[in-house]
Design a protein around this motif. Structure first.
Motif, PDB file in Angstrom:
ATOM      1  N   THR A  61      66.621  21.943 -12.096  1.00 48.90           N
ATOM      2  CA  THR A  61      65.912  20.680 -12.317  1.00 48.90           C
ATOM      3  C   THR A  61      64.597  20.952 -13.035  1.00 48.90           C
ATOM      4  O   THR A  61      64.057  22.060 -12.974  1.00 48.90           O
ATOM      5  CB  THR A  61      65.610  19.924 -11.005  1.00 48.90           C
ATOM      6  N   LYS A  66      60.714  19.062 -13.699  1.00 50.84           N
ATOM      7  CA  LYS A  66      59.764  17.973 -13.508  1.00 50.84           C
ATOM      8  C   LYS A  66      58.987  17.908 -14.818  1.00 50.84           C
ATOM      9  O   LYS A  66      58.243  18.818 -15.149  1.00 50.84           O
ATOM     10  CB  LYS A  66      58.843  18.213 -12.321  1.00 50.84           C
ATOM     11  N   ARG A 114      56.146  16.430 -16.883  1.00 46.27           N
ATOM     12  CA  ARG A 114      54.866  15.843 -16.498  1.00 46.27           C
ATOM     13  C   ARG A 114      54.069  15.395 -17.725  1.00 46.27           C
ATOM     14  O   ARG A 114      53.926  16.135 -18.689  1.00 46.27           O
ATOM     15  CB  ARG A 114      54.061  16.866 -15.704  1.00 46.27           C
ATOM     16  N   ASP A 129      49.636  12.494 -15.579  1.00 46.64           N
ATOM     17  CA  ASP A 129      50.276  13.009 -14.362  1.00 46.64           C
ATOM     18  C   ASP A 129      51.498  12.218 -13.911  1.00 46.64           C
ATOM     19  O   ASP A 129      52.053  12.487 -12.852  1.00 46.64           O
ATOM     20  CB  ASP A 129      49.296  13.198 -13.205  1.00 46.64           C
ATOM     21  N   TYR A 130      51.942  11.209 -14.692  1.00 46.96           N
ATOM     22  CA  TYR A 130      53.259  10.625 -14.425  1.00 46.96           C
ATOM     23  C   TYR A 130      54.258  11.767 -14.561  1.00 46.96           C
ATOM     24  O   TYR A 130      54.106  12.644 -15.419  1.00 46.96           O
ATOM     25  CB  TYR A 130      53.598   9.521 -15.441  1.00 46.96           C
ATOM     26  N   ALA A 131      55.282  11.774 -13.717  1.00 51.12           N
ATOM     27  CA  ALA A 131      56.297  12.824 -13.796  1.00 51.12           C
ATOM     28  C   ALA A 131      57.661  12.238 -13.484  1.00 51.12           C
ATOM     29  O   ALA A 131      57.774  11.292 -12.697  1.00 51.12           O
ATOM     30  CB  ALA A 131      55.979  13.949 -12.826  1.00 51.12           C
ATOM     31  N   ALA A 132      58.673  12.810 -14.122  1.00 51.00           N
ATOM     32  CA  ALA A 132      60.060  12.412 -13.863  1.00 51.00           C
ATOM     33  C   ALA A 132      60.870  13.662 -13.590  1.00 51.00           C
ATOM     34  O   ALA A 132      60.675  14.698 -14.242  1.00 51.00           O
ATOM     35  CB  ALA A 132      60.637  11.664 -15.058  1.00 51.00           C
ATOM     36  N   ASP A 133      61.763  13.566 -12.616  1.00 51.10           N
ATOM     37  CA  ASP A 133      62.696  14.652 -12.342  1.00 51.10           C
ATOM     38  C   ASP A 133      63.878  14.510 -13.284  1.00 51.10           C
ATOM     39  O   ASP A 133      64.510  13.452 -13.348  1.00 51.10           O
ATOM     40  CB  ASP A 133      63.160  14.606 -10.887  1.00 51.10           C
ATOM     41  N   ARG A 172      63.582   8.693 -17.289  1.00 53.90           N
ATOM     42  CA  ARG A 172      63.417  10.131 -17.553  1.00 53.90           C
ATOM     43  C   ARG A 172      62.767  10.392 -18.911  1.00 53.90           C
ATOM     44  O   ARG A 172      62.426  11.531 -19.219  1.00 53.90           O
ATOM     45  CB  ARG A 172      64.779  10.828 -17.514  1.00 53.90           C
ATOM     46  N   ILE A 220      56.303  21.145 -18.275  1.00 51.52           N
ATOM     47  CA  ILE A 220      57.628  21.071 -17.652  1.00 51.52           C
ATOM     48  C   ILE A 220      57.668  22.146 -16.578  1.00 51.52           C
ATOM     49  O   ILE A 220      57.415  23.322 -16.858  1.00 51.52           O
ATOM     50  CB  ILE A 220      58.765  21.294 -18.676  1.00 51.52           C
ATOM     51  N   GLU A 221      57.938  21.720 -15.369  1.00 55.17           N
ATOM     52  CA  GLU A 221      58.064  22.637 -14.227  1.00 55.17           C
ATOM     53  C   GLU A 221      59.554  22.758 -13.917  1.00 55.17           C
ATOM     54  O   GLU A 221      60.191  21.783 -13.533  1.00 55.17           O
ATOM     55  CB  GLU A 221      57.320  22.077 -13.022  1.00 55.17           C
TER      56      GLU A 221
END
Length: 172
Positions: free
Chosen positions: A98, A100, A102, A106-110, A160, A168-169
């Motif tokens: 997966t 995250k 960002r 700081d909005y983030a989507a998986d 997304r 990207i994490e």
């Protein structure tokens, strides 16, 4: 049985992207402003303090695509171009299932790794041939291949489609 076939297909396709290639070159350090940082528990090609950092030139040197499409965030048909998300993840040598994604605010989507592996998602650096300012949703905008698959044009993929991406994490 269909699930097992799908799982095998995904793992077979993802394996070359998520494992180090024999003799793969190290990722150069950015010479321009860093616009994307990738972190992960395991990165095979770190270039700055255990992370993979990219400037615009590094991103635009990767395998990419362009597509002309309508989106909920733009007026009329717009041409987006940039590296394929899978090419960016591969260049970093990031491992995981997966992401995250960002934004600067700081909005983030998986985002599942399958979206990079199985779809021609673009980490857009340009809109209509021009780099994107923050006001224009830049410097990076995750664009799904709405031009290739109208079935993606729905709320699931809209949520997304992060813009103003800074990091990207990658996680397991």
């Amino acid at each position: 049985m269909a699930f097992l076939r799908h799982a095998f297909l995904v793992s077979a396709l993802a394996a070359p992207l998520l494992m180090p290639a024999g003799g793969a070159a190290a990722l150069d350090k950015p010479s321009g402003d860093v616009i994307l940082t990738i972190t992960a528990e395991r990165i095979d090609h770190p270039n700055v303090d255990g992370t993979a950092q990219f400037d615009l030139a590094m991103l635009e040197a990767l395998a990419g695509r362009s597509g002309e499409m309508e989106t909920p965030w733009t007026e009329g048909r717009v041409k987006f171009s940039g590296p394929l998300l899978r090419a960016v993840i591969e260049a970093a040598g990031a491992h995981g299932t997966t992401m995250k994604v960002r934004a600067i605010n700081d909005y983030a989507a998986d985002v599942p790794m399958d979206d990079a592996v199985l779809l021609d998602t673009i980490l857009a650096t340009r809109m209509n041939g021009e780099t994107m300012s923050l006001r224009e949703k830049g410097p990076l905008f995750l664009i799904y291949p709405f031009d290739k698959d109208p079935g993606l044009y729905n709320e699931k993929y809209f949520s997304r489609s992060v813009w103003q991406i800074k990091a990207i994490e990658v996680a397991r």
